[in-house]
Structures are given as structure tokens and as C-alpha cells.
Write a protein that holds these residues in place. Structure first.
Motif, short mmCIF file in Angstrom:
data_model
loop_
_atom_site.label_atom_id
_atom_site.label_comp_id
_atom_site.label_asym_id
_atom_site.label_seq_id
_atom_site.Cartn_x
_atom_site.Cartn_y
_atom_site.Cartn_z
N LYS B 60 0.86 -1.20 0.00
CA LYS B 60 0.00 0.00 0.00
C LYS B 60 0.90 1.25 0.00
O LYS B 60 1.91 1.30 0.70
N ALA B 61 0.49 2.24 -0.77
CA ALA B 61 1.31 3.45 -0.94
C ALA B 61 1.56 4.15 0.40
O ALA B 61 2.58 4.82 0.58
N ILE B 62 0.65 3.97 1.33
CA ILE B 62 0.78 4.64 2.62
C ILE B 62 2.00 4.15 3.39
O ILE B 62 2.51 4.84 4.29
N HIS B 63 2.52 2.97 3.03
CA HIS B 63 3.65 2.40 3.75
C HIS B 63 5.00 2.74 3.13
O HIS B 63 6.03 2.24 3.58
N VAL B 64 4.98 3.55 2.09
CA VAL B 64 6.23 3.94 1.42
C VAL B 64 6.66 5.31 1.94
O VAL B 64 5.93 6.28 1.81
N LEU B 65 7.85 5.35 2.54
CA LEU B 65 8.36 6.57 3.19
C LEU B 65 9.47 7.20 2.36
O LEU B 65 10.58 6.67 2.29
#
Lengths: 69, 69, 69, 69, 69, 69
Positions: B60-65
Motif C-alpha cells: 500500500k502506498a501509505i507504507h512507502v516513506l
């Protein structure tokens, strides 16, 4: 098959290391890919992200979900 | 600089789309990379993951920092 | 008691399996429930999600937080 | 199709609400299900989880991944 | 009330900013606290973490769950 | 060095406990800090969060990323 996630990479298993409960699996990702990140607009402004900029994308291994077709 | 995360990809910003609170940023990842996943040993057994197997890695894109040097 | 999370399911512990650091706990969820997902609007459009559609909801066990009243 | 995740629920879309970047989708989950949680063994001991105990499972909506077959 | 999570901080709301779907809430945390991280043993070895070492703890805002007593 | 995350705390390692795959690291956080949470606007309304309100911030240890300068 379609996923409600922006990132899907083709990969090949390289190694598996297991405790009784949790395992760490390593993969080779060979093909160039598009990645997407969702973050606060404040963070985008702090990082001043603009097309062409170089960054690193950090991802904890726990957030990577392997799927088999 | 060192991160307590197994995955770090070099990437270049392609686009930024923003609401007031959240933004979606797209990146090109050009270089082959090793990726790692942590999952339950039960899931490894259900997927029957062995070296050489092909899978997809869903993130999920939310987990890419994104991180800037 | 109120949580800043959209999903809260009543459940009963079925089994516990532990390493020294991490544990896997299984639960029975008996009561029909509403679930919510937050994802990018792009993903909603790719999946073409509309009321009445059938999907599967995939959740890594690491993201499930047990709470005791 | 197999996922490296312990939790997979059958669900039906109830509603979709969208900003430009992020969307919130609500689902009905009708069928009793087994759920799994991974947490530290310390947390299991603090909660004193044993078979038969009642708990709530809290899940942020951002961690729910819809998948279409 | 007990949570299956290692980190619980007392905080006071400072500001709320909302889109229709997502909101960003800022808090003041006034009291010194113990924090815990779970990561791969490989990452611990790469970072060479030992008692007394100074680090930064990075947490995406999406992973912070506000709870009201 | 800049991160696409709203939360960054200075901390000192207190203890490390390791299985072969996963480790649990404890830290002391001594300095008052601002924390941020992203959640659905629905959850903000359910919790009725307003400046000055007291809450607890719950964070699973798996979401805490140690970084060394």
C-alpha cells in the motif's frame, strides 16, 4: 485479479529464514517499476518534492505482502 | 545514515497530486533491487515460498516513506 | 472508550503461539460487522468499486490490535 | 490466488466517499471469520490472552486492502 | 483498559485539519516516555543498536491511533 | 536529512531482545515532542477531537522505525 494498492512488483524468492512465528523472505526485483507513496501534504512540502528529484523510498519489510498468482 | 528497515529503493519523483491533508506521489524506480518481506511462518507455508519462485509484492502506498539525503 | 479507528470487531481468543519476541494469536469473530478501508481514489477507480460489489478484504495480522475492556 | 496475509474476509461494498487523493469505502462482512493478530509476546502477557477470552480487535481502515477476484 | 501495543503516550490535541475523508491532528506529548520498536534482527545488526546509543524514531502519522478514555 | 513522516523523536536505546528473525528494542524518549496522527475525518468526529483535549496515542511497536544519523 486487482488489488486496492498502488504498488505491485514482480519478484523472485531468494531466501527464507524462519522462527516459529515470523519469517523473513528476501526477493529479487528485476524489472524497473513505478512506485507510489501516500503521505501528508505537509511532508511533501517539507521535503519539497518536485518531478525529477531523487529520493530514497524506505519500506519496512513487514509492509510487503507477497502474493502468488 | 542507516534505517531500521530492510527495503530502500533509489527513486525519482514523477508526479505529485495533493489534497489539503494527503498527497499521492509517484516515483520511477530504475535500478534492480532486493526486497524483503516479514510475514508469519504460517503464511510462508501456505504460499509454499521457495527460492526461485515467482510472486508479486503488493505494498500500500501509505507504507512507502520517501527520504531525502 | 473510543478509538480513532474505523474497525472494531468483537472476538474470542482461539489460540496463542509464541516465540520469545513475537506471538501469533487466532480469534473467532462471530458477529457480522461493518468494515472500512481507506485507499487512494486511484485504487478505487482501478478496482471500480460500487455498492453491492463483492470483494475480499486482506489484512496482515500485524495490523490487528487486540484490546481488552 | 494466495496471499501472504492471515486475514481474508468476504465483503460487499456499501458506500464510497472520495476526496481527490484518498477514499473511504465501507463494506458489509456477513460471514463469521477467523482473524489473526501478530503482536509482541510482551503484549500477549500484558493482556494475559488465553483461549476463550473476549477482546476487541481494532484495525485502522488504512490497513484494510480490498482485492477483487 | 489494555492494548496489544507497546507504545501509549499521553497527549493533548493542538490542532485539527480536515479534508472530507482524511484529517491530520497534531498533539503535544509532554511526559518522557518509553518507546518500543519491533524490527528484523538483521536491521538491529545493521544499525548495531546497543544500550545507550542515540537514534531517531520515525513514525508515519497514519500509524498513530488516538484513543479517548 | 529529511523524512516524509510527521513524527521524529530523539531516543536512547535501553534494551534489545532478539529472536533469530525479529527483535524488540526499547528506547527512552526524554524530550517533550509534537506528535501527529492521520485518521479518517469520521474518526475525528466520533472522538470529537478539539484543541486542549486529552487522549492517548497508541502505536504498535512494528510501526516505529529507528534511524541512525
Amino acid at each position: 485479479m486487482k488489488y486496492g494498492a498502488r504498488n505491485m512488483l514482480k519478484a523472485r524468492v531468494k531466501s527464507v529464514k524462519s522462527d516459529e512465528v515470523m519469517s523473513l523472505v528476501k526477493f529479487d526485483v528485476e524489472i524497473p517499476a513505478e512506485m507510489a507513496s501516500v503521505l501528508t501534504t505537509e511532508s511533501v512540502q517539507d521535503l519539497d518534492l518536485k518531478p525529477g528529484d531523487s529520493v530514497h523510498l524506505v519500506i519496512k519489510a513487514i509492509h510487503v505482502l507477497p502474493v502468488r498468482d
